[in-house]
Design an enzyme around this catalytic site. Sequence first.
Site, PDB file in Angstrom:
ATOM      1  CG  ASP A 238      -4.911  23.200  20.991  1.00  0.00           C
ATOM      2  OD1 ASP A 238      -6.066  22.770  20.858  1.00  0.00           O
ATOM      3  OD2 ASP A 238      -3.981  22.876  20.224  1.00  0.00           O
ATOM      4  CB  SER A 239      -4.953  18.893  22.403  1.00  0.00           C
ATOM      5  OG  SER A 239      -4.957  19.272  21.038  1.00  0.00           O
TER       6      SER A 239
ATOM      7  CE1 TYR B 122      -6.118  17.149  25.647  1.00  0.00           C
ATOM      8  CE2 TYR B 122      -7.508  19.089  25.463  1.00  0.00           C
ATOM      9  CZ  TYR B 122      -6.505  18.397  26.106  1.00  0.00           C
ATOM     10  OH  TYR B 122      -5.882  18.967  27.196  1.00  0.00           O
ATOM     11  N   GLY B 123      -9.185  14.793  20.149  1.00  0.00           N
ATOM     12  CA  GLY B 123     -10.324  14.587  19.248  1.00  0.00           C
ATOM     13  C   GLY B 123     -11.115  13.305  19.453  1.00  0.00           C
TER      14      GLY B 123
ATOM     15  CB  CYS C  20      -8.858  23.301  22.095  1.00  0.00           C
ATOM     16  SG  CYS C  20      -9.142  21.569  21.743  1.00  0.00           S
ATOM     17  CG  ASN C  21     -12.847  24.405  17.151  1.00  0.00           C
ATOM     18  OD1 ASN C  21     -13.783  25.091  16.801  1.00  0.00           O
ATOM     19  ND2 ASN C  21     -11.597  24.710  16.832  1.00  0.00           N
ATOM     20  CB  THR C  22     -11.772  18.858  20.795  1.00  0.00           C
ATOM     21  OG1 THR C  22     -11.415  18.835  19.414  1.00  0.00           O
ATOM     22  CG2 THR C  22     -12.263  17.497  21.220  1.00  0.00           C
TER      23      THR C  22
ATOM     24  CD  GLU D 142       0.735  19.054  18.456  1.00  0.00           C
ATOM     25  OE1 GLU D 142       1.746  19.033  19.166  1.00  0.00           O
ATOM     26  OE2 GLU D 142      -0.096  19.975  18.497  1.00  0.00           O
TER      27      GLU D 142
ATOM     28  CB  CYS E 211      -9.540  21.326  14.254  1.00  0.00           C
ATOM     29  SG  CYS E 211      -8.064  20.753  15.145  1.00  0.00           S
ATOM     30  CB  THR E 212      -7.193  25.772  17.184  1.00  0.00           C
ATOM     31  OG1 THR E 212      -6.888  24.691  18.084  1.00  0.00           O
ATOM     32  CG2 THR E 212      -8.444  26.481  17.644  1.00  0.00           C
ATOM     33  CG  HIS E 213      -3.830  21.101  15.789  1.00  0.00           C
ATOM     34  ND1 HIS E 213      -4.525  21.115  16.964  1.00  0.00           N
ATOM     35  CD2 HIS E 213      -2.574  20.661  16.092  1.00  0.00           C
ATOM     36  CE1 HIS E 213      -3.735  20.701  17.949  1.00  0.00           C
ATOM     37  NE2 HIS E 213      -2.547  20.420  17.444  1.00  0.00           N
TER      38      HIS E 213
HETATM   39  N1  DGL Z   1      -6.917  21.730  18.281  1.00  0.00           N
HETATM   40  C1  DGL Z   1      -8.017  20.975  18.724  1.00  0.00           C
HETATM   41  C2  DGL Z   1      -9.351  21.524  18.229  1.00  0.00           C
HETATM   42  O1  DGL Z   1      -9.461  22.681  17.942  1.00  0.00           O
HETATM   43  C3  DGL Z   1      -8.022  19.483  18.791  1.00  0.00           C
HETATM   44  C4  DGL Z   1      -6.915  18.665  18.310  1.00  0.00           C
HETATM   45  C5  DGL Z   1      -6.901  17.298  18.979  1.00  0.00           C
HETATM   46  O2  DGL Z   1      -7.559  16.370  18.488  1.00  0.00           O
HETATM   47  O3  DGL Z   1      -6.229  17.202  19.983  1.00  0.00           O
HETATM   48  O4  DGL Z   1     -10.307  20.803  18.161  1.00  0.00           O
END
Ligand code: DGL
Length: 268
Positions: free
Chosen positions: A12-13, A44-45, A75-77, A154, A186-188
């Site tokens: 993930d990011s 990453y978004g 990570c979805n992104t 984070e 988003c996994t966060h």
């Molecule tokens: N955790 C990430 C996701 O699932 C992205 C978070 C980011 O923007 O880095 O999309």
Amino acid sequence: MSQASQPIGLFDSGIGGLSVAYAILRQLPSESILYFGDTARIPYGAKPADTIRQYSEDITRFLLAGGSKLIVVACNTASAAALNHLRHLWPDVPIVGMEPAVKPGALATRTGKVGVLATAGTFKSQRYASLMHRFAKDVELLENPCIGLVELIEAGKLNEPETEQLLRQAIGPMQSAGADTFVLGCTHYPFVQGLIEKIAGPGAAIINPAPAVARQVERLLRERGLLNEGTQPRHRFCISGKDEGGHFRKVAAALLGFEPELEENVLA
Ligand code: DGL
């Protein structure tokens, strides 16, 4: 080492993919995890898809060099930007991705309105457009990229007033528009699921796809005879940045129930 006793690689990011690692370890407690959080390059978004594709390729190479028998793009992104590319590069490796749970959301809603919380990169992707087209013809999706939320998570601010305020600004208008179901795309975001539940209220459904992804991982490992039986699990957690303030360790320990040994500045 037999292939079955090798780790499941996840990336993930940053810390977000740990919500997926947690679901996998609950489902498959005998498995080992090799986790990579790209904390030096988070978020990453808002980055271009081809940049994320390159990061994802480099990280997958690292996870495979570490012996991973299966890769989870936690990570979805990154899944939206790179999943097809990774599967094309490594056709023999089982690679599991994430996507916003639009289909379960569309099935769960009673008002016909589903709030989707995901990053801008995910919303812009072809993958998301295809999900909308396939599963959301009869429902309305209300979207919010929750700008700044990943950074707060984070920083370990899981329950602070500023986090709650950001979430209220995202969820409030969705509720006013009638949404009764909220998809964590988003996994966060599972890290602030408690706050989301509080804001959304007791009647709302909150959908975190991580348990379904863990079941998919189990299915694939079973099919290929790769489930670990017997060998003691050994986990590795790596980040590309430094764990300033110890937030990664703290949040990981609270979630996983053990203090992870963390390798910092990896692939930096
Ligand atoms: N955790 C990430 C996701 O699932 C992205 C978070 C980011 O923007 O880095 O999309």
